[in-house]
Write an enzyme that holds these catalytic residues in place. Structure first.
Site, PDB file in Angstrom:
ATOM      1  N   ASP A 127     -39.358 -48.128  66.205  1.00 59.65           N
ATOM      2  CA  ASP A 127     -40.029 -49.579  65.938  1.00 59.65           C
ATOM      3  C   ASP A 127     -39.081 -50.845  65.120  1.00 59.65           C
ATOM      4  O   ASP A 127     -39.730 -51.503  64.610  1.00 59.65           O
ATOM      5  CB  ASP A 127     -41.218 -49.545  65.213  1.00 59.65           C
ATOM      6  CG  ASP A 127     -42.543 -49.626  66.303  1.00 59.65           C
ATOM      7  OD1 ASP A 127     -42.189 -49.765  67.312  1.00 59.65           O
ATOM      8  OD2 ASP A 127     -43.767 -49.712  65.649  1.00 59.65           O
ATOM      9  N   CYS A 185     -58.765 -45.648  86.061  1.00 56.13           N
ATOM     10  CA  CYS A 185     -60.144 -45.674  86.098  1.00 56.13           C
ATOM     11  C   CYS A 185     -60.792 -46.913  85.595  1.00 56.13           C
ATOM     12  O   CYS A 185     -62.100 -47.137  85.673  1.00 56.13           O
ATOM     13  CB  CYS A 185     -60.716 -44.425  85.385  1.00 56.13           C
ATOM     14  SG  CYS A 185     -60.234 -44.586  83.550  1.00 56.13           S
ATOM     15  N   CYS A 188     -60.297 -48.270  80.164  1.00 54.60           N
ATOM     16  CA  CYS A 188     -59.757 -49.125  78.819  1.00 54.60           C
ATOM     17  C   CYS A 188     -59.781 -50.469  79.057  1.00 54.60           C
ATOM     18  O   CYS A 188     -60.340 -51.169  77.953  1.00 54.60           O
ATOM     19  CB  CYS A 188     -58.264 -48.448  78.841  1.00 54.60           C
ATOM     20  SG  CYS A 188     -57.526 -48.683  80.398  1.00 54.60           S
ATOM     21  N   CYS A 208     -56.414 -59.205  71.121  1.00 51.50           N
ATOM     22  CA  CYS A 208     -56.329 -57.760  70.861  1.00 51.50           C
ATOM     23  C   CYS A 208     -56.683 -57.670  69.263  1.00 51.50           C
ATOM     24  O   CYS A 208     -56.159 -58.017  68.427  1.00 51.50           O
ATOM     25  CB  CYS A 208     -55.038 -57.372  71.177  1.00 51.50           C
ATOM     26  SG  CYS A 208     -54.963 -55.352  70.532  1.00 51.50           S
ATOM     27  N   CYS A 236     -59.449 -48.365  73.169  1.00 53.74           N
ATOM     28  CA  CYS A 236     -58.773 -48.189  74.861  1.00 53.74           C
ATOM     29  C   CYS A 236     -58.088 -46.896  74.633  1.00 53.74           C
ATOM     30  O   CYS A 236     -57.560 -46.407  75.866  1.00 53.74           O
ATOM     31  CB  CYS A 236     -57.526 -49.345  74.905  1.00 53.74           C
ATOM     32  SG  CYS A 236     -56.424 -49.624  73.912  1.00 53.74           S
TER      33      CYS A 236
END
Ligand code: SF4
Ligand code: SF4
Length: 300
Positions: A127, A185, A188, A208, A236
């Protein structure tokens, strides 16, 4: 498993749960173009650093001259210990020690092994460098991309920290993953409390709760319901069927710290800069700063 049993062994002994290898190359235009569009639409909110060094993000050779391979790494932080009911919620990844430090500790022996075995240069990224992380994780066969915008590692799910070791060593890539992909699906997307997920594996950080409670400075959107979340959001991931039945992390450093389990809105509101620094020493929670945590308390 890579084609290098000793490398697999060194990585596992250092604490890394899964590694994979890709040959480095210029990241395809389809990826960089879509990333530029994402930025242009403002989805990165105030995280301006995401728009910097796009040339380096595209070309690993600018990150490490002569780079020929990348070893992608995944470390599970999943654990079932939960905060007490009613406590201000902290995302699971921040329950224990700061993963930047832990991952570096784990990846360094692997980088040293590569350097010693192949006489190669290495660069460890956790990161901390402009890297198309999700692209390399998928390209190397470490995992696949979910509609929640996360990398899902087969058998380990998405509760994984990721890192990359770029190297000038020429290593045999791991084979691509078999057909084990996001099931589409939409759980989330539908469960996201901020309506931040597009359903196309992209996220609008401005909506978010993870971004808003950690990175954002200033007031939160008036219509946002944080749902008791103090720092980050796991929704999620929690609803994703790929996380059903995954094993707990073998790393105690990511377990819920007892002092975090004991946090209350009142205890956070009464923190001073000194007690805040002592409480969140070696923790990713420092990122939010004391003023950010105390602001978040107002929205609980
Ligand atoms: S972290 Fe929470 S708010 Fe952000 S995309 Fe996931 S579910 Fe939505
Ligand atoms: S919840 Fe469903 S759509 Fe979302 S990442 Fe998981 S499998 Fe994919």
């Amino acid at each position: 498993m890579t084609a290098y049993p000793q490398l697999d062994h060194v990585a596992h002994a250092a604490g890394i749960d899964r590694i994979a290898i890709a040959a480095t190359h210029i990241v395809p235009d389809s990826v960089t173009d879509s990333y530029r569009r994402w930025l242009a639409a403002g989805n990165h909110a105030t995280m301006d650093y995401l728009g910097r060094y796009l040339d380096v993000r595209r070309d690993p050779g600018l990150l490490l001259p002569g780079a020929r391979s990348v070893i992608t790494c995944a470390v599970s932080y999943y654990h079932t210990a939960a905060q007490p009911a009613g406590a201000p919620l902290i995302a699971m990844y921040a329950h224990g020690d700061d993963y930047h430090d832990v991952m570096r500790d784990m990846m360094r022996p692997v980088a040293d092994y590569i350097a010693a075995t192949y006489g190669a240069e290495t660069r460890v990224c956790v990161d901390t460098a402009p890297v198309h992380e999700r692209y390399w994780a998928v390209a190397s066969g470490l995992g696949f991309s979910g509609l929640n915008g996360l990398v899902i590692v087969p058998g380990l799910g998405s509760y994984c920290f990721l890192g990359e070791i770029f190297t000038t060593a020429l290593l045999e890539p791991t084979p691509p993953l078999p057909q084990d992909t996001c099931r589409g699906c939409m759980r989330c997307v539908n469960a996201c409390p901020g309506h931040a997920l597009s359903g196309r594996s992209t996220l609008d950080a401005r909506r978010c709760i993870s971004y808003l409670t950690i990175e954002h400075r200033g007031d939160l959107p008036a219509d946002l319901h944080t749902g008791g979340r103090l720092y980050g959001c796991d929704t999620c991931q929690r609803v994703c069927p790929h996380n059903d039945g995954i094993p707990e992390s073998r790393h105690g450093r990511f377990d819920l710290r007892p002092d975090y389990a004991a946090l209350t809105a009142q205890s956070i509101n009464s923190m001073t800069p000194e007690t805040y620094a002592a409480t969140f020493r070696r923790s990713a929670i420092k990122r939010a700063k004391l003023s950010g945590l105390q602001r978040n308390i107002r929205y609980l």
